[in-house]
Write an enzyme that holds these catalytic residues in place. Structure first.
Site, mmCIF file in Angstrom:
data_model
loop_
_atom_site.group_PDB
_atom_site.id
_atom_site.type_symbol
_atom_site.label_atom_id
_atom_site.label_comp_id
_atom_site.label_asym_id
_atom_site.label_seq_id
_atom_site.Cartn_x
_atom_site.Cartn_y
_atom_site.Cartn_z
ATOM 1 N N LYS A 1 0.890 -1.164 0.000
ATOM 2 C CA LYS A 1 0.000 0.000 0.000
ATOM 3 C C LYS A 1 0.926 1.212 0.000
ATOM 4 O O LYS A 1 1.594 1.498 1.000
ATOM 5 C CB LYS A 1 -0.875 -0.049 1.254
ATOM 6 C CG LYS A 1 -1.465 1.277 1.714
ATOM 7 C CD LYS A 1 -2.657 1.718 0.902
ATOM 8 C CE LYS A 1 -3.405 2.851 1.613
ATOM 9 N NZ LYS A 1 -2.541 4.046 1.827
ATOM 10 N N GLY B 1 4.896 3.867 10.714
ATOM 11 C CA GLY B 1 4.060 5.060 10.687
ATOM 12 C C GLY B 1 3.627 5.452 12.080
ATOM 13 O O GLY B 1 4.364 5.247 13.047
ATOM 14 N N SER B 2 2.422 5.964 12.179
ATOM 15 C CA SER B 2 1.955 6.513 13.456
ATOM 16 C C SER B 2 1.411 5.423 14.360
ATOM 17 O O SER B 2 1.082 4.321 13.922
ATOM 18 C CB SER B 2 0.844 7.524 13.197
ATOM 19 O OG SER B 2 -0.308 6.845 12.711
ATOM 20 N N ARG B 3 1.276 5.759 15.638
ATOM 21 C CA ARG B 3 0.729 4.803 16.581
ATOM 22 C C ARG B 3 -0.724 4.496 16.260
ATOM 23 O O ARG B 3 -1.149 3.349 16.338
ATOM 24 C CB ARG B 3 0.850 5.330 18.017
ATOM 25 C CG ARG B 3 0.554 4.242 19.028
ATOM 26 C CD ARG B 3 0.600 4.737 20.467
ATOM 27 N NE ARG B 3 1.867 5.344 20.817
ATOM 28 C CZ ARG B 3 2.162 5.769 22.043
ATOM 29 N NH1 ARG B 3 1.289 5.618 23.021
ATOM 30 N NH2 ARG B 3 3.312 6.338 22.293
ATOM 31 N N GLY C 1 -0.798 2.181 13.263
ATOM 32 C CA GLY C 1 -0.326 0.847 13.612
ATOM 33 C C GLY C 1 -1.318 0.077 14.460
ATOM 34 O O GLY C 1 -1.590 -1.104 14.198
ATOM 35 N N GLU D 1 6.027 -0.470 13.220
ATOM 36 C CA GLU D 1 6.980 0.424 13.887
ATOM 37 C C GLU D 1 6.267 1.746 14.007
ATOM 38 O O GLU D 1 5.929 2.368 12.999
ATOM 39 C CB GLU D 1 8.262 0.501 13.040
ATOM 40 C CG GLU D 1 9.438 1.117 13.779
ATOM 41 C CD GLU D 1 9.555 2.592 13.507
ATOM 42 O OE1 GLU D 1 8.755 3.359 14.094
ATOM 43 O OE2 GLU D 1 10.440 2.965 12.721
ATOM 44 N N CYS E 1 12.199 8.393 12.873
ATOM 45 C CA CYS E 1 11.625 7.678 14.014
ATOM 46 C C CYS E 1 12.597 7.672 15.181
ATOM 47 O O CYS E 1 12.212 7.439 16.313
ATOM 48 C CB CYS E 1 11.326 6.231 13.640
ATOM 49 S SG CYS E 1 10.330 6.082 12.172
ATOM 50 N N GLU F 1 4.884 11.569 21.065
ATOM 51 C CA GLU F 1 5.866 11.955 20.065
ATOM 52 C C GLU F 1 5.392 13.206 19.326
ATOM 53 O O GLU F 1 4.238 13.287 18.907
ATOM 54 C CB GLU F 1 6.057 10.805 19.058
ATOM 55 C CG GLU F 1 7.114 11.099 18.002
ATOM 56 C CD GLU F 1 7.303 9.954 16.998
ATOM 57 O OE1 GLU F 1 6.484 9.015 17.006
ATOM 58 O OE2 GLU F 1 8.256 10.020 16.206
#
Lengths: 525, 525
Positions: free
Chosen positions: B184, B241-243, B246, B265, B302, B393
């Site tokens: 993707k 990517g972002s929390r 994810g 991650e 990151c 973050e």
């Protein structure tokens, strides 16, 4: 030793406060003493707090300390002597020979992990030395080892009261990895659990390890297990049992603020493919050895062969006839507990009542309580493909034969299978091409592929995989038997440019532990 | 090559049918051509069906075929030439030098995995030969290798349009393991993605591999990603990517009838501990190198150092003064996309408005669009410990300094930290004892522990761990950078008593692949 009916929390023995648990001797249907009371939420918390405290010390214990601890547990279990065997016989209905063998396996497993710990391969040490002159940028010094995840929750299984219970493979591999363990003992064999738990307690004391290295809790229902898995100090879960039990723990572990890995072994129907050449030349022998494997230990193995797949032919009919005769002759055997016996009866009745399943044999009825009669059933591949319920495990000495019209239908049955612990090929030299065509699909379905054997034996060694795709287990990337089981409780840490004095022993320049290391991608001893 | 704005499904290029996606040049705020249309559910299904079909062949490709394929992808990316760099510059605002370096990293990574594949260590071959004479029972022949999980869904990251995107580390390691990949693509750099995707397509064709080895889909919002992760043919997911992104994928993967592993991650604030000796003797230098690391690539890593922890002292004040001066002098830098820039501004404003946070410096304002001004903030340890939101973050060149009263408060801050990708110690010889006291906790918090460096460089090698405890990643047992990343897409299979002719090459008696094997627990080459 007099059983006290207590929870073991660190070095203490504590009376529980919740619902009473009593073992039942399934052979005579009688309740055994003492009674065990379930753990409270505070007991769970205390065991976890102690485990966390122990972890801060034990995670950096030396390889030798850890190995000696595992060996001491084995010796202490052996020192428990016949009392352990007799209590286990009373609580499970299993035979003396079987339980003596299982005790040997349990202690052998602890000693295998002691040798695994000492060899240090599990550390998976990797060094990429600094390259200060590299262009366009220098490389820093990077070193990797594996460290323990943290305190582990282990759930004892009912069907191996020693080898998959309090000090079984899950506990041994977690302790080997550097993780303290909190065991939720199985309610069917609390006395056996207490005896083994006391042996572990003594080993903790003898090895001068922190109290919280080991605790043993009991509890009826899900409450204690759920509280344990939800506790923030628990970092991984190992479980052997039913699919519903395993998936419940998976859901709890996922819904934590910080999810943790769950290694749940949830059973399997262990399909066996009868290939044409094998049926033609050895059908009779295969039928005999099949029924031996099917009825071994009242069929109470996760690797029991519960599904037989063959191609319609006179040879398959002959196989079914011989197997039916053997099943009919087979004696009833006492099952582990009233609950397991009830579930078996229910499963067999559902098969017998299924409109597209034919019952071809039942074993002898028993005179004692909770005795299982073996069962053999037949269905067609098209009916099997149409009804997923026919893949449900019936835990006990029952199997379903699936008759395929031809090889391509056999392939479709293979593709239709859920994840399994094992898949077996019965084949002879002439079946090689058929086997080759099936193999890629079978590899995708199971953790272990066998030829011309029966899956019920699970060797403790380095190459074993006792695992497999969901729903056989929750994590197909792992095994719960064999030396690789230690990996479930480890994670890698990389150290960049750490001063020599700060590096863990395994990563120091002169390799004081003498472990194998991968240096710049090349193996060095 | 003219960009066509198409999805790549196997060897075909297909016009999408859903919401339009257009890259924006963040430097000038202008929309780029061509437009990409999102994939439909049917497109997702087709890509997955092709991947499953390709898997049946590719899973048993030879080591050399697989390695050559990875090398061919690298060559084809290089052959794309300057067009790729220019498009990536336009779509991300990153500099030519950075993108040329990143292309080198991407191709180097593909070639690293080619060498990993050829070396065959990832197969982790284990042989336990039969012991027919063993008492009381003979041992059967058991052999273990690792096999690929199946088709993998890879999500491109915005911040590394080459190295963590279409043919980045996740794709390279999945292909190395034997898994076809459905990517993707990230909506912020569709043109870069198409160019790289075409290069992979050409490599598939040149290597005569099945069409379905690789597909590239686009889609705004979550729909395409969710459909991909839910597709029963997909067997693992890799995401950077972002929390929130994810954890959404984790939830989808878990709610499948058959759950699959997700390697997400999800970022990190990469705490840096300033130990007293280092501050006293090198505070000035550390402050300078800190701001260099903080502002590198507009802080869009990151591994950006977003949290600095020190003990209240004149030396810490001096450090903050120097760092403030450097931050104040730092130039504004264009961020990757309007969305990322907006989120950064929002995060910095929230910090500035926080009642217990003091803003001590902001960088220069820019004249272009979507430019980030660096930021430096200070809070006390007690305030930090009291408000978990201060661990959020802020993706970009902003950091928070936490002032501790003493070493024991510094320990409490360490214990309070969430899971991280990295943790850094700034230390000198006199800090050894303090470092030793902190290290066990830091190991539990992060996948990589550094001394006297900055976490922003992530070396591609064997010892690297780019991973860490949740919420830094979804699976602390793995790494997404370095050769061990291949393990994420493998599972073990054990073969019992298989005839030699049926065994995979890696397990045959005479070791035709020449791979290292563990025989009876001993390493043999």
């Amino acid at each position: 030793m007099t059983l006290e009916g207590k929870l073991l929390i660190g070095q203490r023995a504590v009376r529980g406060s919740q619902v009473e648990i009593r073992a039942i001797d399934p052979t005579i249907g009688e309740t055994l003493t003492p009674a065990y009371l379930g753990a409270s939420k505070a007991d769970v918390e205390q065991a976890c707090a102690l485990a966390e405290e122990a972890f801060t010390t034990y995670r950096e214990s030396s390889l030798d300390e850890r190995a000696t601890f595992l060996e001491t547990i084995a010796s202490e279990i052996e020192a428990t002597g016949d009392e352990l065997i007799e209590r286990a016989m009373a609580e499970t209905g299993l035979t003396r020979a079987r339980l003596e063998g299982e005790r040997g396996r349990t202690c052998g497993q602890l000693r295998l992990f002691a040798s695994v710990v000492r060899a240090g391969k599990w550390l998976d040490v990797r060094l990429d030395p600094a390259l200060p002159e590299r262009q366009p940028q220098p490389r820093v010094d990077l070193r990797q080892r594996h460290v323990a995840l943290g305190p582990v929750a282990v759930f004892g299984a009912s069907n191996f009261p020693l080898a998959f219970s309090v000090a079984g493979g899950d506990t041994a591999s977690a302790l080997a990895a550097g993780c303290p363990v909190v065991v939720k003992g199985h309610s069917a064999h609390p006395g056996t659990s207490e005896l083994v738990g006391r042996a572990v307690q003594r080993a903790v004391a003898k090895c001068s390890l922190p109290d919280g290295m080991f605790s043993l809790l009991f509890g009826l229902g899900n409450e204690v297990g759920q509280a344990l898995v939800a506790d923030p100090r628990i970092q991984a879960v190992a479980f052997t049992g039913s699919r519903s039990g395993g998936t419940t723990l998976m859901a709890t572990a996922r819904s934590r603020p910080r999810p943790i890995p769950v290694y749940a072994e949830m059973g399997s129907i262990n399909p066996v493919f009868l290939l044409p050449g094998a049926l033609e030349h050895h059908g009779e022998d295969i039928a005999a050895s099949f029924v031996t494997s099917l009825t071994l230990g009242a069929g109470q193995f996760c690797t029991n062969p519960g599904l037989i797949i063959g191609i319609q032919s006179p040879e398959l009919e002959a196989f079914i006839d011989t197997a039916s005769m053997r099943v009919t002759e087979s004696n009833a055997q006492t099952m582990l507990s009233p609950g397991i016996h009830g579930a078996y009866e229910h499963g067999v009745e559902a098969l017998a009542a299924h409109p597209h399943v034919r019952q071809v044999a039942r074993g002898q009825a028993g005179s004692g309580s909770h005795q299982a009669r073996s069962g053999l059933f037949v269905t067609s591949a098209s009916d099997f493909l149409a009804d997923s319920a026919l893949q449900a495990e019936v835990f006990g000495p029952s199997a379903l034969v699936v008759e395929c019209a031809d090889l391509s239908e056999m392939q479709r049955v293979a593709a239709h299978l859920e994840g399994q612990l094992t898949v077996t090929l019965q084949m002879d030299a002439g079946d090689l091409e058929v086997a080759r065509a099936l193999l890629p699909m079978l590899e995708r379905k199971a953790g272990r592929v066998l030829a011309n054997g029966w899956p019920t034996g699970v060797e403790m060694c380095h190459a074993m995989v006792h695992g497999g795709p969901f729903p056989a287990t929750s994590d197909a990337r792992t095994t719960s038997v064999g030396s690789a089981a230690i990996r479930r409780f480890l994670r890698p840490v990389c150290y960049q440019n750490l001063p020599e004095h700060l590096l863990p022993e395994s990563l120091k320049d002169d390799n004081p532990l003498g472990v194998t290391r991968l240096v710049d991608g090349k193996r060095e001893v």
